[in-house]
Scaffold this active site. Structure first.
Site, mmCIF file in Angstrom:
data_model
loop_
_atom_site.group_PDB
_atom_site.id
_atom_site.type_symbol
_atom_site.label_atom_id
_atom_site.label_comp_id
_atom_site.label_asym_id
_atom_site.label_seq_id
_atom_site.Cartn_x
_atom_site.Cartn_y
_atom_site.Cartn_z
ATOM 1 N NE ARG A 1 12.218 106.038 6.780
ATOM 2 C CZ ARG A 1 13.016 105.424 7.646
ATOM 3 N NH1 ARG A 1 13.651 106.146 8.565
ATOM 4 N NH2 ARG A 1 13.199 104.120 7.609
ATOM 5 C CG ASP B 1 14.288 106.623 20.357
ATOM 6 O OD1 ASP B 1 14.632 105.463 20.087
ATOM 7 O OD2 ASP B 1 14.054 107.485 19.481
#
Length: 272
Positions: free
Chosen positions: A32, A137
């Site tokens: 990631r 978010d």
């Protein structure tokens, strides 16, 4: 990657986003964070950790946190919460005098499918003129995508009935764009569940689904308490099917016969 580097990175995302990364998740970091390392000219995770420990690392810290946040969403996920929403929204609307606006929060909204699903429900009930759906978010990138309302063929095939696709979306090449009417019902903002939620105002319905599973118990309690402060006394909280308030807070009680649906303990009147 050294153990010290892992602890630095894991501690960062725990502090900033509440996400708990155990040692068994170390493999995720290479996958990631590769793009972040290239963008910042870092040769290794150890070099990244060293830079995070140094002053003026905010930009890198934000990029690392965003890269390690799980963004999984699809339309009408799990189905039943939206069936319940169809039943309780008219009750909430009837309880509001003078055509008072109803507000729904989609916390950790990812790329917006949940918020747009709520908007489709409200439109189907004829309540669109009285609704505001707010999605938040921690990731700037997914908030940008949610605002665009543009989805791939794969994304619209995940949970979205064909009749709703035809009614509420317009095809643009290989992708599908949410209708202006649905976009007018929704607003998306960057927001952290660990931050002060008071500026968001009060909501009649809160969706916070499949989020608490990434937190430890004290963080779950903290988030649930903050959400309780933002929820109307006769409002409803939706959690994921694998999530619960039991043992974490006394601010919510289960709604009988419903899984993952909770009401404030002060007024648990919405039984479905």
């Amino acid at each position: 990657m050294s153990g010290a580097a892992f602890e630095t990175i894991a501690g960062l995302v725990r502090t900033r986003a509440g996400i708990v990364l155990g040692a068994d998740k170390a493999y995720m970091l290479d996958t990631r964070l590769g793009g972040v390392m290239r963008e910042h000219g870092l040769e290794s995770l150890d070099a990244m950790a060293a830079k995070l420990r140094a002053p003026a690392s905010e930009r890198l810290a934000a990029a690392v946190t965003e890269a390690l946040t799980t963004n999984e969403s699809f339309f009408f996920r799990d189905g039943k919460p939206f069936d319940h929403l169809r039943r309780i929204l008219p009750k909430l609307a009837a309880a509001r005098s003078g055509g008072q606006r109803l507000r729904v929060l989609s916390a950790a909204c990812s790329t917006g499918q949940e918020a747009y699903s709520v908007a489709m429900v409200t439109e189907g009930l004829g309540l669109a003129g009285r609704m505001e759906v707010v999605g938040t978010d921690i990731s700037n990138d997914v908030v940008r995508r949610a605002r665009e309302g543009l989805y791939s063929q794969f994304e619209v095939q995940r949970g979205l009935p064909v009749q709703m696709l035809v009614k509420h979306f317009k095809q643009e090449g290989p992708q599908w764009r949410v209708s202006p009417a649905l976009r007018a019902l929704t607003r998306f903002e960057t927001g952290n569940l660990l931050a002060d939620l008071r500026p968001l105002g009060t909501f009649d319905v809160i969706f916070c689904r499949n989020v608490l599973i990434y937190f430890d118990a004290p963080t779950k309690t903290r988030v649930l308490s903050a959400l309780a402060e933002r929820l109307a006394l006769d409002g409803v909280l939706y959690l994921g099917g694998a999530e619960t308030v039991l043992g974490l807070t006394d601010r919510f009680a289960t709604i009988e016969g419903e899984r993952g649906v909770y009401a404030p303990v002060v007024r648990n009147l919405l039984a479905g």
